[in-house]
Design an enzyme around this catalytic site. Structure first.
Site, mmCIF file in Angstrom:
data_model
loop_
_atom_site.group_PDB
_atom_site.id
_atom_site.type_symbol
_atom_site.label_atom_id
_atom_site.label_comp_id
_atom_site.label_asym_id
_atom_site.label_seq_id
_atom_site.Cartn_x
_atom_site.Cartn_y
_atom_site.Cartn_z
ATOM 1 N N GLU A 120 -4.720 -0.845 15.926
ATOM 2 C CA GLU A 120 -5.062 -1.301 14.572
ATOM 3 C C GLU A 120 -6.512 -0.994 14.238
ATOM 4 O OE1 GLU A 120 -2.863 -2.137 12.549
ATOM 5 O OE2 GLU A 120 -1.219 -3.140 13.577
ATOM 6 N N ARG B 13 -7.119 1.527 11.128
ATOM 7 C CA ARG B 13 -7.714 0.909 9.935
ATOM 8 C C ARG B 13 -9.221 1.129 9.863
ATOM 9 N NH1 ARG B 13 -3.772 -3.954 8.434
ATOM 10 N NH2 ARG B 13 -2.124 -3.423 9.867
ATOM 11 N N ASP C 150 7.194 5.273 16.037
ATOM 12 C CA ASP C 150 6.927 6.016 14.790
ATOM 13 C C ASP C 150 5.734 6.971 14.721
ATOM 14 O OD1 ASP C 150 5.282 3.765 14.808
ATOM 15 O OD2 ASP C 150 5.971 2.928 12.920
ATOM 16 N N GLU D 259 6.084 2.766 3.680
ATOM 17 C CA GLU D 259 6.726 3.984 4.215
ATOM 18 C C GLU D 259 7.659 4.714 3.251
ATOM 19 O OE1 GLU D 259 6.522 1.069 5.839
ATOM 20 O OE2 GLU D 259 5.038 1.609 7.373
HETATM 21 C C1 DMJ Z 1 0.613 0.459 8.778
HETATM 22 O O1 DMJ Z 1 -0.391 -0.277 9.360
HETATM 23 C C2 DMJ Z 1 0.715 1.819 9.398
HETATM 24 O O2 DMJ Z 1 1.417 2.657 8.543
HETATM 25 C C3 DMJ Z 1 1.393 1.791 10.727
HETATM 26 O O3 DMJ Z 1 1.564 3.100 11.249
HETATM 27 C C4 DMJ Z 1 2.725 1.138 10.638
HETATM 28 N N1 DMJ Z 1 2.723 -0.067 9.907
HETATM 29 C C5 DMJ Z 1 1.878 -0.342 8.805
HETATM 30 C C6 DMJ Z 1 2.538 -0.346 7.459
HETATM 31 O O4 DMJ Z 1 3.826 -0.744 7.404
#
Ligand code: DMJ
Length: 642
Positions: free
Chosen positions: A265, A269, A398, A530
């Protein structure tokens, strides 16, 4: 044939012979003494040198060579102090001293490690993936040379290497009035979200719009919404708001806070947000902050394999694995989602260490055996083996796949390894996970040790966009197929958005379900991006107007169901229009959802895909054009500085 036994026998014979010679040596002539001494020193050198050919397990070797020299040195390890020293020196100097640094780092391991890591190193030295394979995982000098940054990063030079102006010719304003109105609406939503965050939760991570206060959470000290918003505010031209955010970074962003933070995170971020802010604005403040932060993340890589642990204390540098991850494992989507940002940290710092860390991860992943070519979600940072055979393109897996194709694109299509891994993974995904429902919807199932779970998470809906942006670089005969697959997945995700026109957290395709959540616990929507992300990419790739229409449906649904008096909130059940709010305005709503919507209603030259890739939190990072950056050249058609 020289065998270890023979070498030992010869040494022993020579040693028993020597005392006699030296006793009678008194009577030898000077020239004879000289020849004898020459022979003696040759013999000693030979015996010592022979030690290196003995197998690892031979005791003698352990006695003669210190433990640290026997240990392989990995770029994934190193003491904190070494890392700091390493960072202070420019790439050129490090080229010569890298071997010494990593040997020294190994030596320091035993005295300078954080307790959790020390134990792990000692307990598992013998169990590393293939034992000496660790040595092979070390990034070689020539490999790091291929990812080495230019000597000094110059912002103006970087700008001159872009093909387009980052903000487009008219700030990306769409030509037709209807689209432009929609774009203005999204900007208004951003301002509303931001103003409420500023009013009620300033400096906290996220706004709680119902209770009108802030939420801290456990991803980082504070201010996640501020860092996540910097680039969105900037591209929308919300300059007062952007300046407030910038001032907060200057005066209040505390990188020394003690407390649990997710490496993933923080990276997507904060590192991503600060990097984008720097590349878009050229403000040195952002560059300085991001380099300071990058350095603090390095201790998380101090594991036997160099696979980082999931949680880090930025104040103390201690790192550990998530308590919920089975057997102390690290998560594929976490350690596999560092590459883009870390390569840029090397670009800006002129220090190869960041790229080395992520190349080490990639090397291990390349080497390890993959069930049916698939990458399971859990990996031990200690042994380097998979911990469970659960594969998912949604949560836990993912963005690892996303970063493979984006690493290739961000390298100006030079990173052939990333390309190979991406298309290999995609082939395995198609062969094992991609399914067609009875109603004709294409979806990505999850895989548990060979058994399919016919469920797709909202998170997996990013894959429409991912497969779309990768279509053009696939094998020529597959390109159209990939574009079709991307469109089908995006269509399926759109189908899941009903009846509130917002989508559930997970939807199923079994027991007669067609993209619907059959469990109460899967019905929530937390402002995730997404599906909209895939609309944005598919719009740019095809210009099919349906993607803009679908995006507009989402805008209206957000306004109708998620907007509350003091911000936007997630909802608990997308299947009822009598909504119940979850009281959380996620920071990714400002960073991703609203940014992707804004881009969907803008011209393609706003953050053109020719120049930028978006990290998984939608922070734009520029394509690195080494040739241009190094050779004074610039791409044809350069309109960036206009
Ligand atoms: C985001 O923080 C990023 O896209 C992450 O890869 C997956 N989840 C959240 C949004 O849903």
């Amino acid at each position: 044939k020289t065998t270890p036994g023979l070498v030992l026998r010869r040494c022993r014979q020579a040693l028993t012979f020597l005392p006699g010679v030296s006793a009678s040596g008194m009577g030898l002539r000077l020239s004879q003494k000289f020849v004898f001494l020459l022979f003696l020193s040759g013999l000693v050198t030979l015996c010592f040198g022979a030690l290196f050919f003995l197998p690892d397990s031979v005791r003698l070797k352990r006695i003669f060579l210190s433990k640290t020299e026997v240990q392989p040195s990995t770029v994934g390890s190193g003491s904190e102090n070494d890392v700091k020293e390493h960072l202070k020196r420019p790439v050129k100097e490090q080229e010569h001293s890298r071997a010494m640094v990593s040997a020294k780092a190994d030596r320091l391991k035993s005295v300078n490690r954080k307790p959790a890591v020390t134990q792990a190193v000692e307990a598992t030295e013998e169990r590393l993936v293939g034992g000496k394979a660790q040595e092979e995982l070390t990034v070689s000098r020539s490999e790091s040379a291929s990812v080495r940054s230019v000597d000094t990063f110059t912002y103006n030079k970087f700008k001159s290497c872009l093909i387009k102006n980052p903000l487009g010719s008219d700030s990306g304003k769409a030509a037709d009035p209807k689209t432009n109105e929609r774009r203005e609406k999204v900007k208004e939503m951003m301002k509303f979200s931001w103003d409420n965050y500023k009013r009620y939760a300033w400096g906290k991570n996220e706004l709680r719009p119902l209770t009108k206060n802030g939420h801290i959470g456990n991803m980082f000290g504070k201010g996640a919404s501020i860092i996540d918003s910097l680039d969105t505010l900037y591209i929308m031209g919300l300059m007062d708001e952007y300046n407030d955010a910038k001032e907060w970074v200057q005066t209040s962003l505390d990188l020394n806070s003690n407390g649990e933070a997710s490496l993933f995170e923080v990276n997507i971020r904060y590192v991503g947000g600060l990097l984008s802010a720097y590349y878009l604005t050229g403000e040195e403040l952002f560059k300085n902050k991001v380099l300071e932060l990058g350095e603090k993340l390095l201790p998380a890589f101090n594991t036997p394999t160099g696979i980082p642990r999931g949680v880090i204390n930025l104040g103390s540098g201690t790192s550990w694995s998530w308590g919920w991850a089975s057997a102390g494992s690290s998560i594929l989507a976490e350690f596999g989602t560092l590459h883009l940002e870390f390569v840029h940290l090397t670009e800006l710092s002129n220090s190869p260490i960041y790229t080395e860390k992520v190349m080490n991860i990639r090397k291990l992943l390349n080497k390890i055996e993959k069930p049916h070519g698939l990458y399971p979600n859990f990996l031990s940072p200690v042994s380097g083996n998979w911990v469970q055979h659960h594969v998912s393109i949604g949560g836990l897996g993912d963005s690892f796949y996303e970063y493979l194709i984006k690493s290739y694109l961000m390298s100006d299509k030079k990173d052939e390894d990333a390309k190979k891994m991406y298309y290999g993974a995609l082939e395995a995904i198609e062969a094992n996970l991609v399914q067609k429902s009875p109603g004709g919807l294409t979806y990505m199932a999850e895989w548990r040790g060979g058994i399919l779970d016919h469920k797709m998470g909202h998170l997996a809906c990013f894959s429409g966009g991912m497969i779309g942006i990768g279509a053009d670089d696939g094998a020529p005969e597959k390109r159209q197929h990939y574009l079709d697959l991307a469109a089908e997945i995006t269509h399926t995700c759109h189908e899941s958005y009903t009846p509130t026109k917002l989508g559930p957290e997970a939807f199923r395709f079994d027991g007669g379900a067609e993209a619907t959540a059959t469990r109460l616990s899967d019905r929530y929507y937390i402002l995730r991006p997404e599906v909209i992300e895939s609309y944005m990419y598919m719009w740019r790739l095809t210009h099919d107007p349906k993607y803009r229409e679908w995006g507009w449906e989402a805008v209206e649904a957000l306004e109708q169901h998620c907007k509350v008096e003091s911000g936007f909130s997630g909802i608990r059940d997308v299947y009822t229009t009598m909504v119940s709010h979850d009281n959380m305005q996620q920071s990714f709503f400002l960073s991703e959802t609203l940014k992707y919507l804004y881009l969907l209603f803008s011209d393609d030259d706003l953050l053109s895909l020719e120049d930028w890739v978006f990290n998984t939190e939608a922070h734009p990072l520029p394509i690195i054009r080494k040739n241009c950056l190094q050779d004074q050249g610039s791409p044809q058609d350069n309109t960036a500085s206009e």
